[in-house]
Design an enzyme around this catalytic site. Structure first.
Site, PDB file in Angstrom:
ATOM      1  N   GLU C  82       0.935   5.849   0.436  1.00 45.72           N
ATOM      2  CA  GLU C  82       1.479   5.296   1.677  1.00 45.72           C
ATOM      3  C   GLU C  82       1.640   6.400   2.710  1.00 45.72           C
ATOM      4  O   GLU C  82       2.187   6.195   3.780  1.00 45.72           O
ATOM      5  CB  GLU C  82       2.801   4.561   1.419  1.00 45.72           C
ATOM      6  CG  GLU C  82       3.947   5.421   0.911  1.00 45.72           C
ATOM      7  CD  GLU C  82       4.968   5.766   1.980  1.00 45.72           C
ATOM      8  OE1 GLU C  82       4.867   6.899   2.497  1.00 45.72           O
ATOM      9  OE2 GLU C  82       5.841   4.930   2.275  1.00 45.72           O
ATOM     10  N   CYS C 114       4.274   1.653  -3.482  1.00 45.39           N
ATOM     11  CA  CYS C 114       4.304   2.589  -4.606  1.00 45.39           C
ATOM     12  C   CYS C 114       3.299   2.269  -5.712  1.00 45.39           C
ATOM     13  O   CYS C 114       3.304   2.922  -6.747  1.00 45.39           O
ATOM     14  CB  CYS C 114       5.709   2.655  -5.189  1.00 45.39           C
ATOM     15  SG  CYS C 114       6.912   3.265  -4.007  1.00 45.39           S
ATOM     16  N   HIS C 236       8.020   1.746 -12.761  1.00 49.05           N
ATOM     17  CA  HIS C 236       8.220   2.372 -11.459  1.00 49.05           C
ATOM     18  C   HIS C 236       9.684   2.796 -11.335  1.00 49.05           C
ATOM     19  O   HIS C 236      10.592   2.129 -11.834  1.00 49.05           O
ATOM     20  CB  HIS C 236       7.839   1.440 -10.306  1.00 49.05           C
ATOM     21  CG  HIS C 236       8.064   2.110  -8.988  1.00 49.05           C
ATOM     22  ND1 HIS C 236       7.522   3.341  -8.706  1.00 49.05           N
ATOM     23  CD2 HIS C 236       8.820   1.763  -7.906  1.00 49.05           C
ATOM     24  CE1 HIS C 236       7.916   3.717  -7.500  1.00 49.05           C
ATOM     25  NE2 HIS C 236       8.711   2.783  -6.991  1.00 49.05           N
TER      26      HIS C 236
END
Lengths: 388, 137, 351
Positions: C82, C114, C236
């Site tokens: 990103e 992400c 994550h």
């Protein structure tokens, strides 16, 4: 080839000349030399102008006719040529003018050097000076001219035991000489403590190891020796001229503690002059950085390789020392307009050989040498002069 | 540096790709088209040759006074690196600790941003060097 | 079906760190409390000359150094981030040139908050699996930014990992991948905006937890497995708390999640997060180890992977590049002012 003499010299004071433009400095130095030679501008047959970076500094190219016009020669339509070899531009211009007279092409020639540095800020000026190095493989990586000389200094320290004090003594000596020169940018002596405690520019070089970035112009008038006495009682003959080049980038050199271009240019000049380094009474050498002067006195043969620093520390390079170097104060103290530097060296040698150097006069000076380096040593021009 | 001028040497800047003279086998960086020793005999025989990026510090300087594009990174180190393959290469040393970089220090190449052409221009990447440290376990 | 898997991998984490307490000090927050709430002690900070491109290149070079794949045989490079340095102009072409893989390959950049890196792995699997290409490199890397004083400033960090995907000499087989995707705007950054915005507590239950838990459960259902069938799990990790809570809800224990949990020390490396966690596990655990990996990208979606380390791992030249663990601790702690300068939160003026 004909023998060539210098019959007139002129220069501006060097420094931060806020109220002076490149043309006004060119005029002052040019008219000064014309006056000194006792000629009229209509006597001139050609003009050679050394300049390093007017395009980058003030966005003015095509400099030779511009200066020529404002010196008052516009209506003569004189041949005028700008010559560039970084901070050896002045020395290179002198060599071209010398060749023109020696060859018989021209009789009376004006050769000048000029630079206007202070119209740009320090960071820009640092970048522009670095254009003398390899832009794609040195400067691209952030190298500056001081840092390249700093790498030479570090090797010199590593290989020969040269010390910061030895580097500093070059600055101290040249500032002492500058204090005796009314045309110098810095006419104030400095102490060793000041040199060693000044701010770091590019380690191990400190501020006092670096010449300033100055404005200024210097000019010579040349003519054949056979005609020199028409104009002056004390013509100074150009005994020899030597030019040599090397790789632009330091990383392509066999060694960086010595400049091959200086060694070879000196050999060529000595050979043409028919002398050896032992015959030289004084020299103006390229001390844009103190390490440059130490390498110069070694490469020119005055001191053994690795012994230049000690010579400086021992006072041998002072005007009263065994080998007077940079009696003008050098680039360090007289000031350093890159394109004018080589011509200013010749101006000083002429004063010394004529015996009119006043308080900084080197005793019994008959033969003088000027060594002018471009960038980190890709160009060196050596000229040898003798009073006749 | 202008875009084409940077782009044209991308392989050398990114990958330390130099040349080797097909006549005398000497290695050169940056690339050359003629061997300075073999002259005519080398023309057309300069072959691509990638340096390993490993070498040692030959000399260096810590720069405190920098041109515009490098002002934000002062103090930074520029060094001459004697590569294991022979050529001397000019480049920055990064990630250094005080006193860590000396003549003779072993280094290896890393890939970093060299400079930016302002906020609107291209980003110029290329090799830098860092001191070889014992790997942390 | 052809076996597809990881042939090589490399990790790169910048060496500078800033402590949570140092950021808290500047914004008048309680450092210890913030550290406890977020489960983050410090985060990685890129130096001025490090960005997503340099991180990607170094990670890819490390991966190739270890597996020895000829760069000329790489048919695709996808870099997920990103924080691509260019809004227009691919990161992946720079990586391709810098690892010597040009010109006979395809390349493109991904963005999915992400999970852009794991999306790159999935695309690579498709191209390699169908035989279109021999090898692909999938990279997840970021130098993410949180607005000054925002909660994200404590976590948004820098790092990345590169995975070489192929059919031969697989060191970790990808048994299955499954994704779960919805339109859930929990975190975003509009075109031209410097810092992202987020939905605060909305990023929790309807976003992170719903997607992570559903994706993991569905994948395990497809594979007919449960938590005890895996030696390791990596989820994550936007902070040090969420992944632990999610792992526990899925039935995993500390032993299973601790190796892949890097956020407490290096912060949230965004697209690099799950991939760095996976690389930390692969660095240490040999043949037979089975790993559940689930990446989450805001916006929102999850990519889940069921991975098994193969015998080929014994031949893998791990030592040819720095391990993940060797880069976790960092080299130098910096203060907030230095951090602000490194991240262009303050800029030199005057000229």
């Amino acid at each position: 080839m004909r023998d060539v003499a210098v019959i007139g010299v002129g220069m501006t004071r060097f420094g931060e000349l806020w109220d002076r433009s490149i043309r006004s400095m060119g005029i002052e130095a040019g008219l000064g030399a014309i006056q000194d030679a006792g000629i009229y501008s209509t006597d001139l047959e050609a003009l050679y102008m050394g300049n390093m970076a007017s395009g980058l500094l003030i966005k003015q190219e095509h400099l030779a006719p511009l200066i020529g016009d404002f010196v008052g020669m516009g209506k003569l339509h004189l041949p005028a040529t700008r010559i560039e070899g970084a901070d050896a531009s002045g020395g290179l211009a002198l060599r071209q003018a010398y060749i023109a007279v020696a060859s018989g092409l021209h009789d009376i020639v004006l050769v000048g050097g000029v630079e206007k540095m202070t119209d740009v800020g320090d960071a820009r000026a640092t970048g522009i000076m670095a254009s003398a190095a390899d832009q794609e493989w040195e400067t691209f990586h952030g190298a500056t001219l001081p840092s390249l000389y700093a790498m030479m200094a570090r090797r010199h320290i590593h290989e020969f035991g040269t010390t910061q004090g030895m580097l500093g003594s070059v600055a101290v000596t040249n500032h002492y000489h500058g204090s005796l020169n009314p045309m110098a940018q810095f006419q104030r002596e400095i102490t060793m403590e000041m040199a060693l405690e000044s701010g770091i520019m590019a380690d191990p070089l400190r501020m006092f190891d670096c010449a300033p970035l100055s404005d200024g112009a210097a000019t010579l008038i040349l003519c054949p020796v056979s005609r020199a006495r028409e104009f002056t009682d004390k013509p100074v003959k150009i005994l020899g001229s030597g030019l040599a080049t090397d790789s632009l980038a330091l990383h392509d050199r066999e060694t960086i503690t010595s400049l091959a271009a200086t060694r070879i240019a000196a050999q060529r000049a000595y050979k043409r002059a028919g002398i050896t380094f032992r015959d030289v009474d004084l020299a103006e050498v390229h001390d844009s950085f103190t390490i440059g002067e130490i390498m110069a006195v070694e490469d020119l043969g005055f001191f053994e390789s690795g012994k230049g620093g000690k010579a400086a520390l021992d006072g041998e390079l002072r005007i009263d020392g065994s080998m007077p170097i940079n009696p003008s104060g050098g680039m360090k103290a007289r000031g350093f307009p890159p394109g004018a530097a080589g011509i200013a060296q010749a101006v000083e040698i002429v004063h010394q050989l004529r015996g009119d150097a006043d308080r900084r006069q080197v005793k019994d000076a008959r033969i003088g040498l000027a060594q002018n380096v471009g960038g980190t040593g890709a160009t060196t021009v050596v000229h040898i002069f003798e009073v006749i | 540096m202008e875009v084409p001028r940077f782009w044209r040497e991308t392989r050398a800047r990114y990958n330390l790709e130099g040349v080797r003279c097909g006549n005398c086998e000497k290695v050169f960086f940056p690339p050359r088209e003629v061997c300075p020793d073999c002259h005519r005999a080398s023309i057309g025989r300069m072959e691509k040759f990638k340096l390993s990026g490993k070498g040692e510090v030959y000399s260096f300087s810590t720069i405190h006074s920098a041109p515009d594009y490098f002002k934000d990174e002062v103090p930074y180190i520029v060094a001459l690196i004697k590569t294991d393959e022979g050529p001397m290469v000019t480049g920055q040393i990064v990630d250094w600790e005080d006193g860590e970089v000396q003549i003779g220090t072993r280094v290896e190449s890393v890939f970093r941003k060299i400079s930016e052409q302002g906020k609107h221009g291209i980003i110029q990447y290329g090799f830098k060097f860092k001191a070889v440290r014992r790997a942390l376990k | 079906m052809t076996e597809i898997g990881i042939v090589g991998y490399g990790a790169y984490i910048p060496g500078h760190r800033i402590r949570t307490g140092e950021i808290a000090r500047v914004w008048g927050a309680n450092g210890e409390e913030t550290e406890r709430n977020l489960g983050i002690k410090s985060k990685s900070v890129p130096y001025l000359d490090e960005d997503t491109v340099t991180i990607s290149v170094e990670a890819a070079r490390y991966a190739l150094r270890r597996c020895g794949v000829d760069p000329g045989r790489i048919g695709a490079i996808y870099t997920g981030s990103e924080s691509h340095p260019y809004a227009v102009k691919p990161t992946s072409t720079i990586v391709a040139e810098a690892i010597g893989a040009t010109p006979h390959l395809t390349a493109a950049d991904y963005e999915f908050a992400c999970k852009a890196g794991t999306a790159a792995i999935q695309t690579s699997m498709g191209l390699v699996g169908t035989g279109m290409i021999e090898y692909a490199i999938a990279i997840g890397a970021d130098t993410s930014q949180g607005a000054p004083g925002d909660a994200l400033e404590y976590s948004a960090s820098a790092g990345g990992a590169a995975f070489v995907i192929g059919r031969e000499k697989i060191i970790a087989r990808i048994d299955k991948t499954y994704s779960f995707t919805t339109d859930t705007p929990d975190f975003w950054r509009r075109e031209g905006q410097r810092y992202p915005s987020h939905g605060g507590r909305f990023t929790g239950k309807p976003a992170y937890f719903r997607h992570i838990l559903t994706c993991a459960k569905n994948l395990m259902e497809i594979m007919d497995t449960s938590a005890k069938d895996y030696q390791h799990v990596v989820l994550h990790q936007p902070n040090g708390k969420f992944p632990i809570r999610a792992a526990k809800q899925l039935g995993f224990t500390k032993e299973q999640y601790e190796t892949g949990l890097l956020t407490p020390t290096i912060g949230n490396t965004y697209s690099g997060a799950v991939m760095l966690g996976l690389s930390a596990i692969l660095d240490v655990f040999g043949p037979g180890n089975r790993i559940l990996a689930v990446a989450y990208g805001s916006g929102a979606g999850c990519d889940g992977f069921d991975i098994t380390v193969t015998d080929e791992m014994k031949n893998y030249k791990l030592d040819a590049a720095p391990t993940t663990a060797s880069q976790i601790q960092g080299r130098k702690f910096i203060d907030y002012a230095t951090y602000a300068r490194f991240r262009s939160k303050i800029e030199r003026g005057g000229e």
